[in-house]
Write a protein that holds these residues in place. Structure first.
Motif, PDB file in Angstrom:
ATOM      1  N   ARG A  63       0.833  -1.203   0.000  1.00  0.00           N
ATOM      2  CA  ARG A  63       0.000   0.000   0.000  1.00  0.00           C
ATOM      3  C   ARG A  63       0.872   1.260   0.000  1.00  0.00           C
ATOM      4  O   ARG A  63       0.639   2.180  -0.763  1.00  0.00           O
ATOM      5  CB  ARG A  63      -0.923   0.001   1.224  1.00  0.00           C
ATOM      6  CG  ARG A  63      -1.779   1.239   1.340  1.00  0.00           C
ATOM      7  CD  ARG A  63      -2.694   1.190   2.548  1.00  0.00           C
ATOM      8  NE  ARG A  63      -3.604   0.078   2.384  1.00  0.00           N
ATOM      9  CZ  ARG A  63      -3.964  -0.752   3.365  1.00  0.00           C
ATOM     10  NH1 ARG A  63      -3.500  -0.580   4.587  1.00  0.00           N
ATOM     11  NH2 ARG A  63      -4.800  -1.732   3.137  1.00  0.00           N
ATOM     12  N   ARG A  64       1.885   1.281   0.845  1.00  0.00           N
ATOM     13  CA  ARG A  64       2.762   2.452   0.915  1.00  0.00           C
ATOM     14  C   ARG A  64       3.552   2.625  -0.391  1.00  0.00           C
ATOM     15  O   ARG A  64       3.715   3.737  -0.889  1.00  0.00           O
ATOM     16  CB  ARG A  64       3.715   2.357   2.105  1.00  0.00           C
ATOM     17  CG  ARG A  64       3.009   2.624   3.438  1.00  0.00           C
ATOM     18  CD  ARG A  64       3.970   2.719   4.592  1.00  0.00           C
ATOM     19  NE  ARG A  64       4.956   3.787   4.474  1.00  0.00           N
ATOM     20  CZ  ARG A  64       4.732   5.084   4.712  1.00  0.00           C
ATOM     21  NH1 ARG A  64       3.528   5.481   5.047  1.00  0.00           N
ATOM     22  NH2 ARG A  64       5.695   5.962   4.600  1.00  0.00           N
ATOM     23  N   ALA A  65       4.040   1.524  -0.944  1.00  0.00           N
ATOM     24  CA  ALA A  65       4.801   1.604  -2.205  1.00  0.00           C
ATOM     25  C   ALA A  65       3.918   2.142  -3.328  1.00  0.00           C
ATOM     26  O   ALA A  65       4.344   3.010  -4.107  1.00  0.00           O
ATOM     27  CB  ALA A  65       5.364   0.240  -2.574  1.00  0.00           C
ATOM     28  N   LEU A  66       2.686   1.659  -3.420  1.00  0.00           N
ATOM     29  CA  LEU A  66       1.773   2.142  -4.457  1.00  0.00           C
ATOM     30  C   LEU A  66       1.363   3.593  -4.212  1.00  0.00           C
ATOM     31  O   LEU A  66       1.173   4.360  -5.166  1.00  0.00           O
ATOM     32  CB  LEU A  66       0.541   1.237  -4.549  1.00  0.00           C
ATOM     33  CG  LEU A  66       0.786  -0.141  -5.175  1.00  0.00           C
ATOM     34  CD1 LEU A  66      -0.435  -1.034  -5.013  1.00  0.00           C
ATOM     35  CD2 LEU A  66       1.155   0.008  -6.640  1.00  0.00           C
ATOM     36  N   ALA A  67       1.245   3.979  -2.956  1.00  0.00           N
ATOM     37  CA  ALA A  67       0.921   5.379  -2.644  1.00  0.00           C
ATOM     38  C   ALA A  67       2.077   6.297  -3.055  1.00  0.00           C
ATOM     39  O   ALA A  67       1.847   7.391  -3.585  1.00  0.00           O
ATOM     40  CB  ALA A  67       0.601   5.536  -1.163  1.00  0.00           C
ATOM     41  N   TRP A  68       3.317   5.854  -2.840  1.00  0.00           N
ATOM     42  CA  TRP A  68       4.472   6.634  -3.298  1.00  0.00           C
ATOM     43  C   TRP A  68       4.480   6.745  -4.818  1.00  0.00           C
ATOM     44  O   TRP A  68       4.763   7.805  -5.369  1.00  0.00           O
ATOM     45  CB  TRP A  68       5.785   6.031  -2.797  1.00  0.00           C
ATOM     46  CG  TRP A  68       6.118   6.440  -1.395  1.00  0.00           C
ATOM     47  CD1 TRP A  68       6.052   5.665  -0.269  1.00  0.00           C
ATOM     48  CD2 TRP A  68       6.564   7.726  -0.960  1.00  0.00           C
ATOM     49  NE1 TRP A  68       6.414   6.397   0.822  1.00  0.00           N
ATOM     50  CE2 TRP A  68       6.744   7.665   0.441  1.00  0.00           C
ATOM     51  CE3 TRP A  68       6.822   8.925  -1.614  1.00  0.00           C
ATOM     52  CZ2 TRP A  68       7.172   8.764   1.183  1.00  0.00           C
ATOM     53  CZ3 TRP A  68       7.251  10.021  -0.866  1.00  0.00           C
ATOM     54  CH2 TRP A  68       7.423   9.923   0.522  1.00  0.00           C
ATOM     55  N   LEU A  69       4.170   5.641  -5.484  1.00  0.00           N
ATOM     56  CA  LEU A  69       4.093   5.661  -6.945  1.00  0.00           C
ATOM     57  C   LEU A  69       3.017   6.644  -7.403  1.00  0.00           C
ATOM     58  O   LEU A  69       3.234   7.445  -8.324  1.00  0.00           O
ATOM     59  CB  LEU A  69       3.812   4.261  -7.487  1.00  0.00           C
ATOM     60  CG  LEU A  69       3.567   4.155  -8.997  1.00  0.00           C
ATOM     61  CD1 LEU A  69       4.808   4.581  -9.772  1.00  0.00           C
ATOM     62  CD2 LEU A  69       3.146   2.739  -9.365  1.00  0.00           C
ATOM     63  N   ALA A  70       1.854   6.594  -6.769  1.00  0.00           N
ATOM     64  CA  ALA A  70       0.765   7.518  -7.118  1.00  0.00           C
ATOM     65  C   ALA A  70       1.192   8.963  -6.884  1.00  0.00           C
ATOM     66  O   ALA A  70       0.855   9.851  -7.684  1.00  0.00           O
ATOM     67  CB  ALA A  70      -0.485   7.185  -6.304  1.00  0.00           C
ATOM     68  N   LEU A  71       1.955   9.214  -5.807  1.00  0.00           N
ATOM     69  CA  LEU A  71       2.441  10.564  -5.533  1.00  0.00           C
ATOM     70  C   LEU A  71       3.358  11.047  -6.649  1.00  0.00           C
ATOM     71  O   LEU A  71       3.216  12.173  -7.147  1.00  0.00           O
ATOM     72  CB  LEU A  71       3.169  10.599  -4.189  1.00  0.00           C
ATOM     73  CG  LEU A  71       3.846  11.922  -3.818  1.00  0.00           C
ATOM     74  CD1 LEU A  71       2.834  13.054  -3.713  1.00  0.00           C
ATOM     75  CD2 LEU A  71       4.629  11.769  -2.532  1.00  0.00           C
ATOM     76  N   VAL A  72       4.283  10.207  -7.080  1.00  0.00           N
ATOM     77  CA  VAL A  72       5.195  10.579  -8.164  1.00  0.00           C
ATOM     78  C   VAL A  72       4.408  10.849  -9.449  1.00  0.00           C
ATOM     79  O   VAL A  72       4.665  11.826 -10.165  1.00  0.00           O
ATOM     80  CB  VAL A  72       6.262   9.481  -8.373  1.00  0.00           C
ATOM     81  CG1 VAL A  72       7.056   9.704  -9.655  1.00  0.00           C
ATOM     82  CG2 VAL A  72       7.183   9.418  -7.170  1.00  0.00           C
ATOM     83  N   LEU A  73       3.430  10.000  -9.742  1.00  0.00           N
ATOM     84  CA  LEU A  73       2.613  10.180 -10.944  1.00  0.00           C
ATOM     85  C   LEU A  73       1.781  11.463 -10.869  1.00  0.00           C
ATOM     86  O   LEU A  73       1.633  12.175 -11.871  1.00  0.00           O
ATOM     87  CB  LEU A  73       1.711   8.966 -11.154  1.00  0.00           C
ATOM     88  CG  LEU A  73       2.425   7.664 -11.506  1.00  0.00           C
ATOM     89  CD1 LEU A  73       1.480   6.482 -11.350  1.00  0.00           C
ATOM     90  CD2 LEU A  73       2.992   7.729 -12.911  1.00  0.00           C
ATOM     91  N   ALA A  74       1.249  11.769  -9.684  1.00  0.00           N
ATOM     92  CA  ALA A  74       0.468  12.999  -9.513  1.00  0.00           C
ATOM     93  C   ALA A  74       1.362  14.225  -9.701  1.00  0.00           C
ATOM     94  O   ALA A  74       0.946  15.218 -10.314  1.00  0.00           O
ATOM     95  CB  ALA A  74      -0.202  13.023  -8.146  1.00  0.00           C
TER      96      ALA A  74
END
Length: 161
Positions: A63-74
């Motif tokens: 969950r944290r790894a995907l949230a970091w990925l989403a942050l970078v994409l945003a």
């Protein structure tokens, strides 16, 4: 009282889907054709939606790894929207827009098409729609920024858990 991670991340995924739906409404009902930079922002929204939906359904570590990925994409989506806003405020003297995204991909190898997509010009400077004095690119930037801030806030608050 803190919201559950699934609620926050699932809410972000729904937010992205709502923005995508509004973009499709503007395209297919209102008749506004997206420029190459708009298309890149749509892809960023799709990827943020997928990452946040995956994060909502995943275990804690993933969950944290995907949230970091989403942050970078945003943040990447915000950068493209900021560039498009800049081009709308300060249009170049020579417009060099040309083909749309699909035309570029069909006509050029991918390694040449990708940089061309990120070189906004011509159509990307057009202001076809405004709401409260802000263009679609301005609203896109604000939304990407709010999504990134929400993700950063959630990541910060959940860092020791």
């Amino acid at each position: 009282m803190a919201m559950s991670p699934r609620a926050v991340l699932g809410g972000l995924a729904l937010w992205c889907l709502g923005l995508l739906g509004f973009g499709l409404y503007l395209q297919h009902v209102v008749g506004l054709e997206p420029c190459p930079m708009c298309i890149v922002q749509r892809y960023a929204l799709i990827l943020v939606a997928l990452a946040t939906a995956g994060a909502a359904a995943a275990g804690r570590r993933l969950r944290r790894a995907l949230a970091w990925l989403a942050l970078v994409l945003a943040l990447a989506g915000a950068a493209v929207a900021a560039r498009q806003s800049w081009l709308q405020w300060y249009p170049p003297e020579i417009l060099a827009c040309g083909r749309d995204l699909f035309g570029m991909i069909e006509s050029f190898p991918l390694k040449r098409a990708i940089p061309m997509i990120f070189r906004g010009s011509g159509d990307c400077t057009a202001v076809d729609w405004t709401f409260l004095g802000l263009t679609i690119a301005n609203w896109s930037f604000l939304n990407f920024g709010a999504i990134a801030a929400t993700l950063l806030g959630w990541l910060w608050s959940s860092r020791g858990r």
